[in-house]
Design a protein around this motif. Structure first.
Motif, PDB file in Angstrom:
ATOM      1  N   LEU A 256      -7.630  11.048  -6.219  1.00  0.00           N
ATOM      2  CA  LEU A 256      -7.298   9.725  -5.707  1.00  0.00           C
ATOM      3  C   LEU A 256      -7.500   9.642  -4.198  1.00  0.00           C
ATOM      4  O   LEU A 256      -7.892   8.583  -3.677  1.00  0.00           O
ATOM      5  CB  LEU A 256      -5.855   9.380  -6.067  1.00  0.00           C
ATOM      6  N   ILE A 257      -7.226  10.737  -3.488  1.00  0.00           N
ATOM      7  CA  ILE A 257      -7.480  10.748  -2.042  1.00  0.00           C
ATOM      8  C   ILE A 257      -8.963  10.560  -1.766  1.00  0.00           C
ATOM      9  O   ILE A 257      -9.368   9.761  -0.907  1.00  0.00           O
ATOM     10  CB  ILE A 257      -6.964  12.056  -1.416  1.00  0.00           C
ATOM     11  N   CYS A 258      -9.790  11.295  -2.496  1.00  0.00           N
ATOM     12  CA  CYS A 258     -11.239  11.157  -2.324  1.00  0.00           C
ATOM     13  C   CYS A 258     -11.693   9.743  -2.667  1.00  0.00           C
ATOM     14  O   CYS A 258     -12.493   9.133  -1.938  1.00  0.00           O
ATOM     15  CB  CYS A 258     -11.967  12.174  -3.201  1.00  0.00           C
ATOM     16  N   ALA A 259     -11.162   9.202  -3.780  1.00  0.00           N
ATOM     17  CA  ALA A 259     -11.551   7.848  -4.183  1.00  0.00           C
ATOM     18  C   ALA A 259     -11.104   6.819  -3.159  1.00  0.00           C
ATOM     19  O   ALA A 259     -11.863   5.893  -2.818  1.00  0.00           O
ATOM     20  CB  ALA A 259     -10.949   7.538  -5.552  1.00  0.00           C
ATOM     21  N   GLY A 260      -9.877   6.966  -2.644  1.00  0.00           N
ATOM     22  CA  GLY A 260      -9.389   6.012  -1.648  1.00  0.00           C
ATOM     23  C   GLY A 260     -10.226   6.017  -0.387  1.00  0.00           C
ATOM     24  O   GLY A 260     -10.568   4.956   0.154  1.00  0.00           O
ATOM     25  N   GLY A 261     -10.572   7.223   0.099  1.00  0.00           N
ATOM     26  CA  GLY A 261     -11.409   7.296   1.292  1.00  0.00           C
ATOM     27  C   GLY A 261     -12.783   6.686   1.075  1.00  0.00           C
ATOM     28  O   GLY A 261     -13.299   5.948   1.932  1.00  0.00           O
ATOM     29  N   LEU A 262     -13.394   6.969  -0.073  1.00  0.00           N
ATOM     30  CA  LEU A 262     -14.722   6.413  -0.370  1.00  0.00           C
ATOM     31  C   LEU A 262     -14.663   4.908  -0.554  1.00  0.00           C
ATOM     32  O   LEU A 262     -15.567   4.183  -0.106  1.00  0.00           O
ATOM     33  CB  LEU A 262     -15.283   7.089  -1.619  1.00  0.00           C
ATOM     34  N   PHE A 263     -13.605   4.409  -1.205  1.00  0.00           N
ATOM     35  CA  PHE A 263     -13.448   2.963  -1.353  1.00  0.00           C
ATOM     36  C   PHE A 263     -13.300   2.287   0.011  1.00  0.00           C
ATOM     37  O   PHE A 263     -13.812   1.186   0.237  1.00  0.00           O
ATOM     38  CB  PHE A 263     -12.233   2.640  -2.223  1.00  0.00           C
TER      39      PHE A 263
END
Length: 434
Positions: A256-263
């Motif tokens: 989720l951290i990776c997804a949040g940063g990419l989003f």
């Protein structure tokens, strides 16, 4: 002589009238033991210490029991009696202030300085201790993120200010979200999204040449290092189901951290690039930044201020050893992490045992800044780039993804072995202090 006989008779009569406290019933002792185990387990004490401390408390209360930890619940059963209690408990939080308070209550009961009747209320009070205040939490989130930026080679003032601002906003949002949502997954997702937005905006406005690190560092503060290490330690102690559950929970948070940063990058219309190798940082700057990072993580864990000095000193010494191995000897990051964590474990174990402090509070906070968030996020960024390019992706991209992923895995394994092996050897060779 008659006076002495009369005085003895008075004392005998008073002794007969003075009520003696009755021992706790099995049900009451079981309830108190289960409460202590739940508080320790839920606030991220290591599983082994949770089981040992709860069983010691049970014996002090007059019962012999067994604590069986699972993800989501604890089972406390009395040996030789058909009495047990199943209590809900998820090891999601990290609050070393409460862990220390519960451990103190258990020690007092075992040493006879706290009555069995008062143990229940004392444990309930320990479980209600407040976490770090929002201003402290926000300030140290900014300091911790900026310190990690320094450790990974970001030294210009503008980039560090952007990193600190992004982390501070993320910390405020996390505290705001915790006020009306008990879901622990929303907070890292939103904080990482903010980090991605700030980094992308800084890159588009040409405010920083290190936009990738501006996005990475606030996210590195969110990496659940204690959960990853605790899960690996559970696996090492053959608690397979619990260890896998802990690692799965930590893995979901990292995802989720990776997804949040990419989003966040996508929302601003920017593309996140893989960060290159970090330039070497002078020893003095690296050690000072490491001390600031340890203080920050200690604050995240609600560690009492009086206990921060020791993990800061140990963490700075460990970082100095890691710096010497990497910069002078030329070893890799995994070897540096192994030596640093071994040094921390060797120094911390006798101290925490002598002072009856939770091992996780001292050791984990001293080394959690070594968690390979930089390599995890680089691998995730490479995977996104690989998907966007498709079959024509260059071989160098595949090599970068594999290298960053393998490095992150090896660092986690090295940290786990470095922390747990000295600890287990101390427990086997040296008796626990009374």
């Amino acid at each position: 002589m008659l006076w002495l006989l009369d005085r003895a008779a008075q004392l005998t009569h008073l002794k007969r009238e003075t009520p003696c406290p009755e021992p706790l019933t099995c049900e009451a002792a079981l309830k108190t033991t289960a409460l202590a185990a739940t508080l320790l387990f839920a606030h991220r004490q290591t599983t082994e210490r949770t089981v040992t401390a709860a069983e010691q408390l049970g014996r002090a209360l007059g019962v012999t029991g067994t604590v069986l930890p699972y993800w989501g619940e604890l089972t406390v059963a009395l040996n030789g009696a058909p009495i047990s209690q199943i209590v809900p408990a998820k090891p999601l939080g990290v609050d070393m202030g409460r862990v220390l308070a519960v451990t103190t209550v258990i020690d007092q009961v075992c040493h006879g300085t706290l009555s069995a009747e008062a143990a229940q209320s004392a444990l309930e009070s320990a479980g209600r201790l407040p976490p770090a205040s929002t201003p402290h939490f926000t300030l140290f989130a900014a300091i911790g993120a900026a310190s990690l930026g320094v450790i990974f080679g970001t030294l210009d003032a503008t980039s560090l200010l952007l990193i600190a601002t992004s982390a501070a906003i993320g910390a405020l949002v996390r505290r705001w979200l915790s006020g009306f949502s008990n879901n622990p997954l929303i907070q890292p997702l939103c904080a990482a999204f903010i980090g991605g937005v700030v980094a992308a905006a800084a890159g588009r406005l040409l405010l920083s040449d290190a936009a990738t690190m501006v996005g990475f560092c606030p996210c590195m503060v969110l990496v659940p290092g204690p959960h990853i290490l605790n899960g690996a330690i559970d696996l090492a102690r053959t608690r397979i189901a619990l260890g896998i559950a802990r690692l799965a929970y930590a893995g979901v948070i990292v995802l989720l951290i990776c997804a949040g940063g990419l989003f966040g990058f996508t929302a601003v219309g920017a593309n996140l690039a893989i960060a290159g190798p970090s330039p070497p940082v002078p020893l003095v700057i690296d050690v000072i930044a490491a001390g600031c990072a340890v203080a920050s993580f200690g604050t995240f864990f609600s560690m009492p201020w009086r206990l921060l000095a020791f993990p800061i000193a140990v963490g700075m010494l460990a970082h100095a050893a890691r710096w010497a191995l990497i910069s002078v000897v030329g070893t890799n990051a995994a070897t540096g992490a192994l030596v640093a964590c071994t040094l921390v474990s060797v120094l911390a174990t006798p101290v925490v045992d002598r002072l009856h402090l939770p091992f996780a509070a001292v050791a984990f906070s001293a080394v959690v800044s070594l968690m390979p968030g930089f390599f995890l996020f680089n691998a995730a960024t490479g995977l996104v780039e690989l998907v966007s390019i498709g079959p024509t992706a260059p071989a160098a991209l595949l090599t970068s993804i594999a290298t960053n992923g393998a490095t992150a895995f090896l660092i986690i394994m090295a940290m786990t072995f470095g922390l747990i092996l000295p600890r287990m050897l101390f427990e086997r060779v040296l008796p626990a202090p009374a």
